[in-house]
Design an enzyme around this catalytic site. Structure first.
Site, PDB file in Angstrom:
ATOM      1  N   GLU A  67       0.815  -1.206   0.000  1.00  0.00           N
ATOM      2  CA  GLU A  67       0.000   0.000   0.000  1.00  0.00           C
ATOM      3  C   GLU A  67       0.856   1.268   0.000  1.00  0.00           C
ATOM      4  O   GLU A  67       1.955   1.283   0.559  1.00  0.00           O
ATOM      5  CB  GLU A  67      -0.895   0.027   1.251  1.00  0.00           C
ATOM      6  CG  GLU A  67      -1.834  -1.150   1.351  1.00  0.00           C
ATOM      7  CD  GLU A  67      -2.508  -1.266   2.709  1.00  0.00           C
ATOM      8  OE1 GLU A  67      -3.618  -1.814   2.761  1.00  0.00           O
ATOM      9  OE2 GLU A  67      -1.913  -0.805   3.714  1.00  0.00           O
ATOM     10  N   ASP A 238      -7.864  -4.728   8.618  1.00  0.00           N
ATOM     11  CA  ASP A 238      -7.404  -3.498   7.969  1.00  0.00           C
ATOM     12  C   ASP A 238      -7.263  -3.617   6.463  1.00  0.00           C
ATOM     13  O   ASP A 238      -6.495  -2.892   5.842  1.00  0.00           O
ATOM     14  CB  ASP A 238      -6.071  -3.043   8.583  1.00  0.00           C
ATOM     15  CG  ASP A 238      -4.993  -4.111   8.477  1.00  0.00           C
ATOM     16  OD1 ASP A 238      -5.266  -5.190   7.921  1.00  0.00           O
ATOM     17  OD2 ASP A 238      -3.867  -3.852   8.941  1.00  0.00           O
TER      18      ASP A 238
END
Length: 350
Positions: A67, A238
């Site tokens: 990410e 998450d």
């Protein structure tokens, strides 16, 4: 022989390595470092409208996720590169690694390059405990920690620094992880109870922290395990397809989030309709909406981590390393004498 041209001062960017980050934290003291970092995070939440905000950019695979987490205010731009690969520990790698950059908006030049594996653990813990100050029951004394991996000790230290928690009930599906956490945390002066299962871990706890790593829909807490009046700090769910809490717990809780457009994709609330009501933390910290309002309330921090928290951490480190030896200048930016003659600089280096 013509001497090789040396980099100009503008070519150098302060670089904080893992070694220097550890020296900085230890020189400051972990408790003070977390408490001061939490102050920066809180300050930036309170000026939430000043930031550019977007959900992080994620590249998912069967093995994990990579990410990028960007944000900016009027003065600085920051981003973090971070991965999450639950299988890594079986192969001798960390589940999460990260680095980050802080840059000047005025000219685009980086002003800090830093490791963020250690720093992310610290900022995640600082954020959790900061939120706990607003949402945890008054007089809370006991926290259950379900998932005793790399984040466990940081969470415990943060909740002691900011909320006064000193009694912990630990559980992990891997007994070796609980043994590791027990050893480390007892050495820090915590009162530890190691528990055989999650059900026994939550008994008598006013705060429940879930921090497991498997990238899957999971039910770490079932509805019958959560009584009235507790605060849940859910930090393991998450990314899309990864949760820890039974859906019925969400329906009984007041849910607090960092950035709804991201949390609805990645957090526990991905199990709920897109219009399910949630409370935004920045509004709580600015006093615009209440946090905990009564003793029987179940509060849930659906934590996925947001870029402003990394921005706060980078800003904090950038200010703390000034005048210290806890960084090294990295020759990172080409800076020719004539900004238009990059090729000439290359040739002179011969």
């Amino acid at each position: 022989m013509t001497p090789r041209p040396q980099p100009s001062p503008l070519a150098y960017v302060p670089f904080v390595s893992v070694e220097n980050m550890m020296h900085l934290v230890n020189a400051t003291g972990v408790k003070r470092f977390i408490a001061d970092l939490a102050g920066y995070i809180e300050d930036d939440f309170r000026r939430w409208p000043d930031f550019d905000k977007t959900p992080r950019v994620a590249s998912h695979s069967a093995e994990g996720v990579i990410e990028l987490m960007p944000t900016a205010d009027a003065e600085n731009y920051g981003f973090k590169y971070v991965n999450g690969h639950p299988k890594n520990t079986r192969e001798g790698y960390q589940t999460v690694t990260a680095f980050g950059v802080l840059s000047s908006v005025s000219n685009g030049y980086p002003i800090l390059l830093s490791e963020m594996t250690v720093l992310t653990a610290l900022r995640t813990a600082a954020t959790s405990a900061l939120v706990g100050r607003y949402l945890a029951p008054k007089g809370a004394e006991v926290m259950a920690m379900i998932g005793n991996g790399a984040q466990c000790e940081f969470q415990a230290l943060a909740f002691r620094a900011l909320c006064g928690i000193n009694r912990l009930r630990l559980h992990d599906v891997d007994p070796a992880a609980t043994e590791k956490a027990t050893r480390n945390l007892r050495a820090q002066g915590f009162e530890i109870t190691a528990c055989a299962d999650a059900q026994s871990a939550v008994e008598g706890a006013q705060i429940i922290t879930t921090c497991t790593a498997d990238k899957q829909y999971a039910t770490i807490l079932t509805d019958n395990m959560v009584g009235a009046g507790v605060h849940i700090n859910a930090i393991g769910g998450d990314c899309p397809g990864k949760t820890e809490l039974h859906r019925d717990i969400l329906l009984r809780s007041d849910i607090f989030v960092e950035y709804p457009p991201q949390t609805r994709i990645e957090g526990e609330i991905q199990q709920l309709p897109a219009d399910h009501p949630v409370h935004e933390l920045w509004q709580v910290m600015r006093g615009e909406i209440p946090g905990r309002t009564h003793d029987k309330q179940i509060t849930l921090f659906d934590s996925v981590g947001f870029a402003t928290e990394d921005f706060s951490a980078l800003r904090f480190v950038h200010e703390r390393i000034a005048g210290t030896a806890f960084f090294e200048p990295l020759d990172m930016l080409a800076d020719p004498d004539d900004p238009r003659d990059l090729f000439g600089m290359l040739q002179r280096a011969r």
